[in-house]
Design an enzyme around this catalytic site. Sequence first.
Site, PDB file in Angstrom:
ATOM      1  N   CYS A 113       0.819  -1.225   0.000  1.00 48.22           N
ATOM      2  CA  CYS A 113       0.000   0.000   0.000  1.00 48.22           C
ATOM      3  C   CYS A 113       0.845   1.263   0.000  1.00 48.22           C
ATOM      4  O   CYS A 113       0.356   2.334  -0.354  1.00 48.22           O
ATOM      5  CB  CYS A 113      -0.943   0.000   1.197  1.00 48.22           C
ATOM      6  SG  CYS A 113      -2.074  -1.401   1.193  1.00 48.22           S
ATOM      7  N   HIS A 250      -3.345   7.367   1.441  1.00 53.69           N
ATOM      8  CA  HIS A 250      -3.694   6.013   1.009  1.00 53.69           C
ATOM      9  C   HIS A 250      -5.076   5.691   1.589  1.00 53.69           C
ATOM     10  O   HIS A 250      -5.336   5.930   2.772  1.00 53.69           O
ATOM     11  CB  HIS A 250      -2.646   5.028   1.516  1.00 53.69           C
ATOM     12  CG  HIS A 250      -3.109   3.609   1.443  1.00 53.69           C
ATOM     13  ND1 HIS A 250      -3.625   3.059   0.296  1.00 53.69           N
ATOM     14  CD2 HIS A 250      -3.172   2.632   2.395  1.00 53.69           C
ATOM     15  CE1 HIS A 250      -3.971   1.813   0.536  1.00 53.69           C
ATOM     16  NE2 HIS A 250      -3.716   1.524   1.794  1.00 53.69           N
ATOM     17  N   ASN A 280      -9.989  -0.254  -0.639  1.00 53.05           N
ATOM     18  CA  ASN A 280      -8.531  -0.128  -0.582  1.00 53.05           C
ATOM     19  C   ASN A 280      -7.934  -0.763  -1.832  1.00 53.05           C
ATOM     20  O   ASN A 280      -7.997  -1.981  -1.998  1.00 53.05           O
ATOM     21  CB  ASN A 280      -8.037  -0.831   0.689  1.00 53.05           C
ATOM     22  CG  ASN A 280      -6.527  -0.748   0.866  1.00 53.05           C
ATOM     23  OD1 ASN A 280      -5.805  -0.367  -0.052  1.00 53.05           O
ATOM     24  ND2 ASN A 280      -6.055  -1.111   2.049  1.00 53.05           N
TER      25      ASN A 280
END
Length: 323
Positions: A113, A250, A280
């Site tokens: 990520c 993020h 996500n």
Amino acid sequence: MLRSVIKGVGAYLPERVLTNKELAKNVDTSDEWIVARSGIHQRHIAADDQSTSDLAIEAARRALKNAGLDGTEVDLFVVATATPDETFPATAARVQSALGKPGIPAFDLQAVCSGFVYGLAVIDNFIKTGQVKCAMLIGAETFSRILDWDDRTTCVLFGDGAGAVIFNALQGEGSPKDQGILSTHIHSDGRYHDMLYVDGGPASTQTTGYVRMKGKEVFRHAVVNLASTAHEALNANGLTIDDVDWLVPHQANKRILDSTATKLGIDPKKVIVTVDKHANTSAASIPLAFESGIADGRIKTGDLVLMEAMGGGFTWGSALLRI
Ligand code: ACO
């Protein structure tokens, strides 16, 4: 000094939208639980015949169009991904072959990520040292392929997508008023491997494996690390949170975004949020959120943008940019 200045952005989301309600038909969860715990309402899922490189190439095409460039004008392609088409060669080589000039460097970068922020650090160093004049950074993921769809603690949180940003080398004065990337800070701490990992790989199980996560621990570390790396970006440039026009974090979870924003003392209206629609998307989440802020006119030339991310490893980092 040379600065990495944004020339164009592009994004691509697969057509198929999977809502929480649809998900709840196959796994023991509910729309209410997912929204309350994560802020996620839906996610995009790649079609069976789409791979990560397909998503990356489409986002890259759109970034080139936005920049008014041809792919052969790009000197370097970097793809941040944890879900490459194959173990090797790099997904970036497919992008280069579809759009770029033969012979130029193209490679993948793996920081899950945090991949896009890590990629910003890499691209910026290539540009600042004069090695390339034009670089494209793509965050692209098909996380749906590494989800255990029977594990409700993980499968509800992720989605697929890609975002691309093109940078050009331009002279700046070396002050925070310059356009371009002002600083990058990246970190890792492998002691936290077991908090968030994929239980497979070529050298361990010879399988692809699935995402495994200790959600509560990840949450706790995320808020601390994200706030701390945001402060180091501001401190390195002699700026404060009040100078920041947009926080593009993020997109892990709305509660992580909210807690980090509160810890930083930034107005929630200055935070770009796409986790509700995209879930996500790992390395793709920052460029997807960034593109949405540019496309709808919120992020404008001259704005100061703070990007930050945290992911498996653990890895984390931040970048401060003037648009
Ligand atoms: N639907 C319904 N119930 C669920 C689900 C689900 N999808 N998932 C878990 N539960 C249940 C659990 O089994 C547990 O039940 P129990 O009390 O009977 O044992 C209950 O809900 C509470 O579970 P917790 O894990 O305590 O729930 P929590 O409030 O911590 O929320 C979550 C879980 C959303 C994963 C949270 O911990 C979180 O956001 N963590 C951050 C993780 C993250 O965002 N990871 C993304 C990757 S890392 C990154 O990008 C930074």
